[in-house]
Design an enzyme around this catalytic site. Structure first.
Site, PDB file in Angstrom:
ATOM      1  N   LYS A   1     -45.074 -45.352 -38.601  1.00  0.00           N
ATOM      2  CA  LYS A   1     -45.129 -46.341 -39.547  1.00  0.00           C
ATOM      3  C   LYS A   1     -43.996 -47.229 -39.865  1.00  0.00           C
ATOM      4  O   LYS A   1     -42.980 -46.534 -40.061  1.00  0.00           O
ATOM      5  CB  LYS A   1     -45.629 -45.687 -40.913  1.00  0.00           C
ATOM      6  CG  LYS A   1     -45.983 -46.445 -41.972  1.00  0.00           C
ATOM      7  CD  LYS A   1     -46.715 -45.934 -43.244  1.00  0.00           C
ATOM      8  CE  LYS A   1     -46.036 -45.163 -43.971  1.00  0.00           C
ATOM      9  NZ  LYS A   1     -44.873 -45.882 -44.692  1.00  0.00           N
TER      10      LYS A   1
ATOM     11  N   GLU B   1     -49.169 -50.902 -50.445  1.00  0.00           N
ATOM     12  CA  GLU B   1     -48.629 -50.146 -51.566  1.00  0.00           C
ATOM     13  C   GLU B   1     -48.347 -51.246 -52.663  1.00  0.00           C
ATOM     14  O   GLU B   1     -47.523 -52.127 -52.672  1.00  0.00           O
ATOM     15  CB  GLU B   1     -47.230 -49.323 -51.138  1.00  0.00           C
ATOM     16  CG  GLU B   1     -46.460 -48.742 -52.443  1.00  0.00           C
ATOM     17  CD  GLU B   1     -45.510 -47.741 -52.043  1.00  0.00           C
ATOM     18  OE1 GLU B   1     -45.543 -47.480 -50.537  1.00  0.00           O
ATOM     19  OE2 GLU B   1     -44.875 -47.105 -52.610  1.00  0.00           O
TER      20      GLU B   1
ATOM     21  N   ASP C   1     -40.961 -40.616 -45.473  1.00  0.00           N
ATOM     22  CA  ASP C   1     -39.458 -40.726 -45.848  1.00  0.00           C
ATOM     23  C   ASP C   1     -39.648 -40.649 -47.269  1.00  0.00           C
ATOM     24  O   ASP C   1     -38.548 -40.464 -47.618  1.00  0.00           O
ATOM     25  CB  ASP C   1     -38.935 -41.953 -45.068  1.00  0.00           C
ATOM     26  CG  ASP C   1     -39.418 -43.345 -45.891  1.00  0.00           C
ATOM     27  OD1 ASP C   1     -40.397 -43.242 -46.634  1.00  0.00           O
ATOM     28  OD2 ASP C   1     -38.956 -44.330 -45.685  1.00  0.00           O
ATOM     29  N   SER C   2     -40.696 -40.565 -47.884  1.00  0.00           N
ATOM     30  CA  SER C   2     -40.753 -39.934 -49.281  1.00  0.00           C
ATOM     31  C   SER C   2     -40.035 -38.739 -49.603  1.00  0.00           C
ATOM     32  O   SER C   2     -39.647 -38.373 -50.598  1.00  0.00           O
ATOM     33  CB  SER C   2     -42.083 -40.159 -49.851  1.00  0.00           C
ATOM     34  OG  SER C   2     -42.987 -39.477 -49.056  1.00  0.00           O
TER      35      SER C   2
ATOM     36  N   GLU D   1     -42.087 -50.352 -42.223  1.00  0.00           N
ATOM     37  CA  GLU D   1     -42.320 -51.199 -43.269  1.00  0.00           C
ATOM     38  C   GLU D   1     -41.790 -52.625 -43.106  1.00  0.00           C
ATOM     39  O   GLU D   1     -40.934 -52.883 -42.464  1.00  0.00           O
ATOM     40  CB  GLU D   1     -41.217 -50.769 -44.468  1.00  0.00           C
ATOM     41  CG  GLU D   1     -41.599 -49.121 -44.802  1.00  0.00           C
ATOM     42  CD  GLU D   1     -40.853 -48.976 -45.903  1.00  0.00           C
ATOM     43  OE1 GLU D   1     -40.168 -49.629 -46.674  1.00  0.00           O
ATOM     44  OE2 GLU D   1     -41.170 -47.490 -46.602  1.00  0.00           O
TER      45      GLU D   1
ATOM     46  N   ASP E   1     -42.961 -41.274 -40.400  1.00  0.00           N
ATOM     47  CA  ASP E   1     -42.244 -42.604 -40.861  1.00  0.00           C
ATOM     48  C   ASP E   1     -41.090 -43.029 -40.094  1.00  0.00           C
ATOM     49  O   ASP E   1     -40.521 -42.195 -39.748  1.00  0.00           O
ATOM     50  CB  ASP E   1     -42.032 -42.575 -42.527  1.00  0.00           C
ATOM     51  CG  ASP E   1     -42.558 -43.329 -43.469  1.00  0.00           C
ATOM     52  OD1 ASP E   1     -43.218 -44.233 -42.989  1.00  0.00           O
ATOM     53  OD2 ASP E   1     -42.582 -42.884 -44.692  1.00  0.00           O
TER      54      ASP E   1
HETATM   55  O1  KIV Z   1     -43.034 -42.095 -47.394  1.00  0.00           O
HETATM   56  C1  KIV Z   1     -44.283 -42.069 -48.030  1.00  0.00           C
HETATM   57  O2  KIV Z   1     -44.680 -41.198 -48.486  1.00  0.00           O
HETATM   58  C2  KIV Z   1     -45.014 -43.523 -47.976  1.00  0.00           C
HETATM   59  C3  KIV Z   1     -46.345 -43.320 -48.535  1.00  0.00           C
HETATM   60  C4  KIV Z   1     -46.220 -43.428 -50.133  1.00  0.00           C
HETATM   61  C5  KIV Z   1     -47.197 -44.542 -48.224  1.00  0.00           C
HETATM   62  O3  KIV Z   1     -44.701 -44.281 -47.144  1.00  0.00           O
END
Ligand code: KIV
Length: 275
Positions: free
Chosen positions: A122, A191, A54-55, A124, A93
């Site tokens: 993933k 992280e 989600d970055s 959080e 994500d």
């Molecule tokens: O969204 C992302 O890029 C991340 C990584 C930085 C671990 O969660």
């Protein structure tokens, strides 16, 4: 463009192989990717895991946080990444507010697997996420956990800060990591935590611990692909390294990243938080 290669390549990375890599002491290299071209470069460089992170809200959409990213955004980019990759294991994500309860999490997680063409999702945090993890895993949605600095908690945390610095915060993190493993998570991203804490969590868990700003004691590393080639804007976090410096091609930078992770040359002390 991507089909028909006759090259002999390592076999595709599967979910059970992640634990096997840890058992063998083989470091796992991971990068984010958001499109087919970058995914192909990562795949060709023998990157083990691609995260459709989600970055993308920050590095693709130019937002100040990841909070506006939607499940549909991740699916859109996941499909593109799938067209570019062959060997890498793809993780999607689960974006902000997409896993408030078991059934919503399952609906969104299953879409990320079936429509977004990823092998794992993933999530959080811990707390209610522990039970949600168990619920997803029991329904064949493999889960990667994410602890430490969790960018979806930026409003509560008041910024992007190193986590787990006090003894009680470190103990909370350690317990959360164990609980997520017990709930069935197959991998943990840590992280921005002090390296000694990450190393001790790595030694306590059977699942691989992938660090980003968590030191060399982890079972592998992950970075945002744009950070690896020095095209991110804004303040550069301590754990980032530009692997394109002194090289001419993005593929060479990705290959060097993989080699440096595997051979223990990245991260160095300068990329870590000591405490
Ligand atoms: O969204 C992302 O890029 C991340 C990584 C930085 C671990 O969660």
């Amino acid at each position: 463009m991507y089909a028909g290669s006759t090259e002999t390549r390592s076999p595709p990375v599967t979910v059970p192989m992640l634990r096997q890599f840890k058992l063998e002491g083989r470091k796992i290299s991971a990068l984010t990717a958001y499109d087919a071209s970058f995914a192909k470069l990562a795949d060709d460089a023998d990157v083990d895991v691609i995260l459709v992170g989600d970055s993308l809200g920050m590095v693709i959409h130019g937002r100040r946080s990841t909070l506006a990213v939607t499940v549909d955004d991740i699916i859109y980019h996941g499909k593109a990444v799938a067209r570019g990759s062959r060997r890498t294991l793809r993780i999607a994500d689960m974006p902000y507010a997409s896993y408030p309860d078991n059934s919503t999490a399952f609906r969104n997680g299953a879409r990320l697997i079936s429509e977004g063409e990823c092998a794992m999702v993933k999530l959080e945090g811990a707390g209610p996420v522990i039970e949600i993890t168990r619920y997803l895993v029991d329904r064949e949605v493999p889960v990667c956990a994410h602890l430490g600095l969790t960018p979806q908690s930026v409003l509560r945390l008041g910024g992007y800060k190193v986590q787990g610095r006090s003894e009680s915060a470190a103990n909370t993190l350690r317990e959360a990591a164990r609980a997520l493993q017990d709930a069935g998570a197959e991998m943990l991203v840590l992280e921005c935590v002090p390296s000694p804490l990450a190393a001790s969590i790595q030694s306590e868990l059977e699942i691989p611990v992938i660090g980003i700003g968590a030191g060399a004691g982890c079972d592998g590393q992950i970075l945002v692909c744009y950070d690896v080639i020095g095209i991110s804007s804004g303040r550069r976090p301590r754990f980032v390294k530009n692997f394109l410096l002194g090289r001419e091609a993005v593929g060479d930078a990705f290959r060097q990243y993989v080699l440096d992770v595997r051979e223990g040359r990245f991260p160095m002390a300068e990329h870590e938080y000591a405490e």
